[in-house]
Enzyme design. Structure first.
Site, PDB file in Angstrom:
ATOM      1  N   GLY A  39     -29.864   9.015  30.657  1.00  0.00           N
ATOM      2  CA  GLY A  39     -29.534  10.234  31.365  1.00  0.00           C
ATOM      3  C   GLY A  39     -28.917  11.287  30.554  1.00  0.00           C
ATOM      4  O   GLY A  39     -28.392  12.224  30.801  1.00  0.00           O
ATOM      5  N   GLU A  72     -30.045   3.016  27.951  1.00  0.00           N
ATOM      6  CA  GLU A  72     -31.575   3.193  27.937  1.00  0.00           C
ATOM      7  C   GLU A  72     -31.797   4.754  27.623  1.00  0.00           C
ATOM      8  O   GLU A  72     -32.227   5.563  28.552  1.00  0.00           O
ATOM      9  CB  GLU A  72     -32.181   2.765  29.418  1.00  0.00           C
ATOM     10  CG  GLU A  72     -32.126   1.387  29.758  1.00  0.00           C
ATOM     11  CD  GLU A  72     -32.004   1.090  30.898  1.00  0.00           C
ATOM     12  OE1 GLU A  72     -32.324   2.261  31.782  1.00  0.00           O
ATOM     13  OE2 GLU A  72     -31.738  -0.045  31.678  1.00  0.00           O
ATOM     14  N   GLY A  85     -33.456   8.233  26.413  1.00  0.00           N
ATOM     15  CA  GLY A  85     -34.751   8.438  26.215  1.00  0.00           C
ATOM     16  C   GLY A  85     -34.331  10.090  25.437  1.00  0.00           C
ATOM     17  O   GLY A  85     -34.511  10.378  24.293  1.00  0.00           O
ATOM     18  N   ARG A  86     -34.309  11.001  26.412  1.00  0.00           N
ATOM     19  CA  ARG A  86     -34.212  12.304  26.008  1.00  0.00           C
ATOM     20  C   ARG A  86     -33.320  12.652  24.898  1.00  0.00           C
ATOM     21  O   ARG A  86     -33.368  13.548  24.109  1.00  0.00           O
ATOM     22  CB  ARG A  86     -33.805  13.172  27.246  1.00  0.00           C
ATOM     23  CG  ARG A  86     -33.708  14.907  27.125  1.00  0.00           C
ATOM     24  CD  ARG A  86     -33.172  15.454  28.313  1.00  0.00           C
ATOM     25  NE  ARG A  86     -33.573  14.952  29.528  1.00  0.00           N
ATOM     26  CZ  ARG A  86     -34.789  15.332  30.378  1.00  0.00           C
ATOM     27  NH1 ARG A  86     -35.290  16.523  30.019  1.00  0.00           N
ATOM     28  NH2 ARG A  86     -34.998  14.877  31.600  1.00  0.00           N
ATOM     29  N   CYS A 107     -55.618  27.861  34.990  1.00  0.00           N
ATOM     30  CA  CYS A 107     -56.021  28.608  36.014  1.00  0.00           C
ATOM     31  C   CYS A 107     -54.845  27.878  37.356  1.00  0.00           C
ATOM     32  O   CYS A 107     -55.311  27.392  37.998  1.00  0.00           O
ATOM     33  CB  CYS A 107     -57.156  28.152  36.434  1.00  0.00           C
ATOM     34  SG  CYS A 107     -58.189  28.786  35.164  1.00  0.00           S
ATOM     35  N   TYR A 114     -40.482  14.024  27.109  1.00  0.00           N
ATOM     36  CA  TYR A 114     -41.182  14.629  28.412  1.00  0.00           C
ATOM     37  C   TYR A 114     -41.905  15.744  28.022  1.00  0.00           C
ATOM     38  O   TYR A 114     -42.166  16.578  28.747  1.00  0.00           O
ATOM     39  CB  TYR A 114     -40.325  14.706  29.533  1.00  0.00           C
ATOM     40  CG  TYR A 114     -39.012  13.563  29.802  1.00  0.00           C
ATOM     41  CD1 TYR A 114     -39.775  12.239  30.315  1.00  0.00           C
ATOM     42  CD2 TYR A 114     -37.999  13.591  29.353  1.00  0.00           C
ATOM     43  CE1 TYR A 114     -38.942  11.412  30.366  1.00  0.00           C
ATOM     44  CE2 TYR A 114     -37.066  12.451  29.383  1.00  0.00           C
ATOM     45  CZ  TYR A 114     -37.624  11.117  30.044  1.00  0.00           C
ATOM     46  OH  TYR A 114     -37.050  10.032  30.205  1.00  0.00           O
TER      47      TYR A 114
HETATM   48  C1  LIG Z   1     -36.294   7.661  32.616  1.00  0.00           C
HETATM   49  C2  LIG Z   1     -35.360   6.531  32.629  1.00  0.00           C
HETATM   50  C3  LIG Z   1     -34.318   6.423  31.355  1.00  0.00           C
HETATM   51  C4  LIG Z   1     -34.162   7.551  30.430  1.00  0.00           C
HETATM   52  O1  LIG Z   1     -33.665   8.619  30.883  1.00  0.00           O
HETATM   53  P1  LIG Z   1     -33.279  10.013  29.962  1.00  0.00           P
HETATM   54  O2  LIG Z   1     -32.916  10.691  30.733  1.00  0.00           O
HETATM   55  O3  LIG Z   1     -34.511  10.188  29.013  1.00  0.00           O
HETATM   56  O4  LIG Z   1     -32.232   9.123  28.946  1.00  0.00           O
HETATM   57  C5  LIG Z   1     -33.537   5.564  31.329  1.00  0.00           C
HETATM   58  N1  LIG Z   1     -33.663   4.235  32.208  1.00  0.00           N
HETATM   59  C6  LIG Z   1     -34.729   4.398  33.187  1.00  0.00           C
HETATM   60  C7  LIG Z   1     -34.652   3.139  34.346  1.00  0.00           C
HETATM   61  C8  LIG Z   1     -35.460   5.321  33.372  1.00  0.00           C
HETATM   62  O5  LIG Z   1     -36.304   5.453  34.585  1.00  0.00           O
END
Ligand SMILES: *Cc1c(COP(=O)(O)O)cnc(C)c1O
Length: 429
Positions: A239, A289, A291-292, A358, A387
């Site tokens: 997050g 965890e 990601g972004r 479209c 994403y």
């Molecule tokens: C999507 C997700 C993440 C990653 O979120 P980011 O905002 O990209 O860091 C981590 N844990 C879970 C369970 C997710 O669904």
């Protein structure tokens, strides 16, 4: 940090001129910087060095095999949300025992696959799912490692589509129900091992406060579960947000660096300083965890202007990328800075940058002041590494774009552009 900068008036990724790259590979084209990805991973890991921690990269943010391989090489584990993502991780050289499996709707086939491969933990999101995992594991003669995802009912203060930690979201188990479920599971379910506790309150958080609130609320629960059920980890989810606006101008496009002279909404140091003292005394392994935060600012989408169009009330720049290539603006009002690959230094005008699809929702910018764009000009949509490609669709029967990974002066095609045959593969007449 990020590795996109102008050199001699032309936007580069590391040492590669993006206008040359676009000529070679055509557009739309995703371009990623390996140096940026490595830097982000290492920086997060080193700010948490005081903590027994493990970073499980959230595969759904960008699941290209080469990027997974790069991160596996850095020592990352992986947070997956489907059997397909596990398949990717294994294919890229990651190991199952470094994988946590999230998501509210795991199927029997996915559970069987993950059990056969031996993942580190299933993060279950309901008691029903926990009982189903137990049943499937029993049928296979296995013991499934599990954690429950707690919904701490904390407001992440982010877009409602990417907020996950409030009690009206579909995610996780109500805070008040967690201990009852662990107790029942401990007594009644023979084919699971209670291994941890997990939470994830949302994505693109730009303030440290919601993280602190959630960690402070859930840590005592984790401590009780450790005492009563001998769990070994607490995952605090992902997050961490990134900067999407004024990324190039600020010289850095990470929240955790802040912008010069402005408020620093979320720095990694702040994040660590706030949560490490709360988490450390737990004596549990802490999982993250992200990601972004790892890949978001490591990627751009290159696109070419096809036409300029003077509408009744607006000027449109019609480009060759669309919402099928990058859906964030259409899906959750995501902002992407747009910059010409060749600097003109000339005048600017207010335009809508729109795609060929479209749908009226197929735009990348509305009423945005940009340097005057001409037909044939190349633009970069910044901060498109997370994403982005992973959400691509073939809507309007448009092939997926290609992806290139840059390392220094080397550019490697890590996914070829789809062709028309790819579009009809699998269909029958
Ligand atoms: C999507 C997700 C993440 C990653 O979120 P980011 O905002 O990209 O860091 C981590 N844990 C879970 C369970 C997710 O669904």
């Amino acid at each position: 940090m990020h590795s996109f900068h102008y050199r001699d008036g032309s936007l580069h990724c590391e040492d590669v001129d993006l206008s040359l790259l676009a000529s070679e590979h055509e557009t739309p084209l995703y371009v990623y910087s390996a140096a940026t990805i490595r830097d982000h991973f290492r920086r997060l890991s080193s700010t948490l060095s005081g903590l027994d921690h493990h970073i499980a990269y959230a595969v759904k943010a960008n699941s290209n095999l080469s990027i997974l391989k790069l991160l596996a090489g850095e020592g990352a584990g992986f947070d997956i949300v489907s059997g397909g993502e596990l398949f990717r991780v294994l294919h890229a050289g990651g190991t199952a025992d470094g994988c946590t499996f999230a998501g509210v709707g795991k199927t029997r086939a996915e559970i069987e696959y993950a059990l056969a491969e031996g993942i580190y933990c299933f993060n279950a999101e309901s008691e029903a799912e926990l009982r189903f995992i137990d049943r499937v594991a029993g049928e296979l003669g296995k013991v499934a490692p599990v954690a429950l995802r707690v919904n701490p009912n904390v407001d992440a203060r982010t877009h409602k589509y990417i907020s996950t930690g409030k009690s009206d979201n579909k995610f996780g188990v109500d805070f008040d129900d967690i201990e009852g479920i662990y107790s029942r599971a401990g007594k009644e379910l023979q084919n699971i091992k209670l291994r941890g506790l997990q939470m994830h309150i949302g994505s693109q958080l730009t303030s440290v406060q919601p993280f602190v609130e959630a960690v402070e609320k859930v840590t005592p629960l984790a401590a009780r579960l450790k005492d009563e059920h001998d769990i070994e980890f607490f995952s605090i989810g992902g997050g961490i947000g990134i900067i999407y606006e004024d990324a190039l101008a600020s010289g850095s496009n990470d929240w955790w660096d802040g912008k010069s002279g402005e408020e620093k909404p979320l720095s990694l140091e702040q994040y660590a300083a706030a949560i490490v003292p709360v988490l450390k005394p737990l004596g549990l392994k802490i999982l993250l965890e992200p990601g972004r935060m790892i890949v978001g600012n490591a990627g751009v989408l290159l696109s070419r202007v096809l036409y300029k169009k003077q509408g009744g009330a607006k000027v449109f720049a019609v480009v060759d990328a669309g919402m099928g290539d990058l859906i964030r603006p259409a899906l959750y009002q995501g902002h992407h800075d747009i910059t010409p690959v060749s600097q003109s230094g000339g005048k600017s005008e207010t335009v809508d940058v729109v795609g060929p699809i479209c749908e009226s929702g197929d735009f990348f910018a509305q009423d945005r002041e940009l340097p005057i764009l001409e037909e044939g000009d190349l633009i970069a949509l910044l901060s498109a590494g997370a994403y982005g490609f992973v959400m691509a669709s073939n809507y309007n029967s448009r092939p997926f774009p290609a992806e290139v990974l840059i390392e220094g002066s080397k550019a490697r095609l890590i996914r070829r552009r789809q062709d028309f045959n790819d579009l009809i593969a699998g269909e029958e007449l």
